[in-house]
Write a protein that holds these residues in place. Sequence first.
Motif, PDB file in Angstrom:
ATOM      1  N   ASP A   1       0.830  -1.208   0.000  1.00 32.78           N
ATOM      2  CA  ASP A   1       0.000   0.000   0.000  1.00 32.78           C
ATOM      3  C   ASP A   1       0.865   1.259   0.000  1.00 32.78           C
ATOM      4  OD1 ASP A   1      -2.268  -1.571   0.068  1.00 32.78           O
ATOM      5  OD2 ASP A   1      -2.451  -1.494   2.242  1.00 32.78           O
ATOM      6  N   LYS A   2       1.923   1.240   0.800  1.00 34.89           N
ATOM      7  CA  LYS A   2       2.804   2.413   0.895  1.00 34.89           C
ATOM      8  C   LYS A   2       3.495   2.687  -0.438  1.00 34.89           C
ATOM      9  CE  LYS A   2       6.654   4.362   3.569  1.00 34.89           C
ATOM     10  NZ  LYS A   2       7.577   4.176   4.716  1.00 34.89           N
ATOM     11  N   VAL A   3       4.026   1.630  -1.055  1.00 33.61           N
ATOM     12  CA  VAL A   3       4.692   1.802  -2.345  1.00 33.61           C
ATOM     13  C   VAL A   3       3.696   2.281  -3.397  1.00 33.61           C
ATOM     14  CG1 VAL A   3       5.945   0.629  -4.203  1.00 33.61           C
ATOM     15  CG2 VAL A   3       6.449   0.057  -1.817  1.00 33.61           C
ATOM     16  N   SER A   4       2.510   1.685  -3.424  1.00 39.85           N
ATOM     17  CA  SER A   4       1.481   2.075  -4.399  1.00 39.85           C
ATOM     18  C   SER A   4       1.115   3.547  -4.260  1.00 39.85           C
ATOM     19  CB  SER A   4       0.228   1.213  -4.218  1.00 39.85           C
ATOM     20  OG  SER A   4       0.499  -0.144  -4.469  1.00 39.85           O
ATOM     21  N   THR A   5       0.976   4.007  -3.024  1.00 41.14           N
ATOM     22  CA  THR A   5       0.633   5.413  -2.781  1.00 41.14           C
ATOM     23  C   THR A   5       1.715   6.338  -3.320  1.00 41.14           C
ATOM     24  OG1 THR A   5      -0.663   4.897  -0.803  1.00 41.14           O
ATOM     25  CG2 THR A   5       0.184   7.131  -0.996  1.00 41.14           C
ATOM     26  N   GLN A   6       2.968   6.019  -3.041  1.00 43.49           N
ATOM     27  CA  GLN A   6       4.055   6.877  -3.501  1.00 43.49           C
ATOM     28  C   GLN A   6       4.227   6.816  -5.017  1.00 43.49           C
ATOM     29  OE1 GLN A   6       7.714   6.932  -1.286  1.00 43.49           O
ATOM     30  NE2 GLN A   6       6.679   6.817   0.701  1.00 43.49           N
ATOM     31  N   LEU A   7       3.984   5.651  -5.613  1.00 41.57           N
ATOM     32  CA  LEU A   7       4.047   5.545  -7.070  1.00 41.57           C
ATOM     33  C   LEU A   7       2.954   6.400  -7.716  1.00 41.57           C
ATOM     34  CD1 LEU A   7       4.784   1.805  -7.993  1.00 41.57           C
ATOM     35  CD2 LEU A   7       6.174   3.806  -8.554  1.00 41.57           C
ATOM     36  N   ASN A   8       1.751   6.345  -7.159  1.00 44.15           N
ATOM     37  CA  ASN A   8       0.661   7.172  -7.682  1.00 44.15           C
ATOM     38  C   ASN A   8       1.018   8.651  -7.613  1.00 44.15           C
ATOM     39  OD1 ASN A   8      -1.009   5.011  -8.296  1.00 44.15           O
ATOM     40  ND2 ASN A   8      -2.036   5.033  -6.303  1.00 44.15           N
ATOM     41  N   GLU A   9       1.655   9.052  -6.498  1.00 43.14           N
ATOM     42  CA  GLU A   9       2.081  10.442  -6.348  1.00 43.14           C
ATOM     43  C   GLU A   9       3.144  10.797  -7.387  1.00 43.14           C
ATOM     44  OE1 GLU A   9       1.294  10.623  -1.495  1.00 43.14           O
ATOM     45  OE2 GLU A   9       3.329  10.424  -2.288  1.00 43.14           O
ATOM     46  N   TYR A  10       4.044   9.860  -7.653  1.00 43.62           N
ATOM     47  CA  TYR A  10       5.076  10.073  -8.670  1.00 43.62           C
ATOM     48  C   TYR A  10       4.439  10.260 -10.048  1.00 43.62           C
ATOM     49  CZ  TYR A  10       8.698   8.791 -12.078  1.00 43.62           C
ATOM     50  OH  TYR A  10       9.541   8.769 -13.161  1.00 43.62           O
ATOM     51  N   PHE A  11       3.540   9.369 -10.410  1.00 45.91           N
ATOM     52  CA  PHE A  11       2.906   9.456 -11.728  1.00 45.91           C
ATOM     53  C   PHE A  11       2.012  10.683 -11.853  1.00 45.91           C
ATOM     54  CE2 PHE A  11       3.852   4.810 -12.048  1.00 45.91           C
ATOM     55  CZ  PHE A  11       4.554   4.862 -13.248  1.00 45.91           C
ATOM     56  N   ASP A  12       1.516  11.177 -10.736  1.00 46.60           N
ATOM     57  CA  ASP A  12       0.703  12.398 -10.757  1.00 46.60           C
ATOM     58  C   ASP A  12       1.564  13.659 -10.771  1.00 46.60           C
ATOM     59  OD1 ASP A  12      -1.643  10.977 -10.738  1.00 46.60           O
ATOM     60  OD2 ASP A  12      -1.948  11.124  -8.579  1.00 46.60           O
ATOM     61  N   GLY A  13       2.885  13.504 -10.728  1.00 46.30           N
ATOM     62  CA  GLY A  13       3.786  14.643 -10.722  1.00 46.30           C
ATOM     63  C   GLY A  13       3.923  15.321  -9.375  1.00 46.30           C
TER      64      GLY A  13
END
Length: 347
Positions: free
Chosen positions: A238-250
Amino acid sequence: MISSIPSIDEMYQALLDKNSQYEGVFIVGVKTTGIFCRPTCTARKPKPENVEFFPNTKDALANGYRACRICRPMKEYQSAPDWLIPLLKKIESEPQKKWKDYELNQMGFSPSRVRRYFKKTHGITFQAYLRMSRINGAFSKIKEGQTVTQSAFEQGYDSLSGFSETFKNMTGFSPGSQGQIITINRIPTPLGPMMIGVTDEGLCLLEFTDRKMLETQLSTLKKRTKSEMVTGKHPMIDKVSTQLNEYFDGKRKKFDIPLIAPGTDFQQKVWDALNQIPFGVTRSYKQQADVVGDVKAVRAVARANGENRISIIIPCHRIIGSDGSIVGYGGGIHRKQWLLKHEFENQ
């Protein structure tokens, strides 16, 4: 009560209406967030092109989605039918108990009905569900320092040999050994699904599922960590997914994830150097070789880059050719181009 499999349009309308009659009929996955929900979820409704429907939570998890924190689709008491809730509470209060058919009958439950529910909802039998719960409980106790014998008997096993055999069949190693479990799953991204692997200590795998060398990477990781891989959910995912989503959202330029990346001394140097390259910045293979202390080791640096098992977070995509060309990326050149363009535009 819904008596047949509804159409996609019907399920989407049920989602908009938060129709409780469809509880247990479908689970909805939201492509833009990577979340799966119950039909009655109160969260903001996605557009129809951004959803896909699954018959149960198992299929949603297998396709890389994670549970919604609002409607909590993995919480048994909320999604289970009323007739089953007393049994689920009994299982929770007596996790070590081996439930027999005659005991279910005595409590007023039809064994065949219970079996059908667990098979449909979880994809496994009722007894397999109980065995997995007991094994998971025992493994947690062993990790906390409890002896194998204590764990076995506390989880309801009559013999140590029976417990050890079941444990090994499920995990691939004997209880009390140095082996550990890597929890793996698939997570959605704008560039396609990725396979993720984590332990309690951190992230050890993040690769695109269509990468050609993925099976080799999995085998190498298992050997170097003395681990077995089990599909499931984990807070670290969950933690990695959240940070990846933030990365892809810029919205994120640097990751805050503990990493587990076993390798040779040279590989460790290369991967550590990769982590020092800032967001939106590129280096050539020659420059990277100079950073690790051997300007002539360009090919060795390229090989170590290719053996990186944690894509994006260990940013091997930031290494380019000396002439500025975009070459050499295990996830595919088109993804490397997208990632670099994304970072340049969001600096």
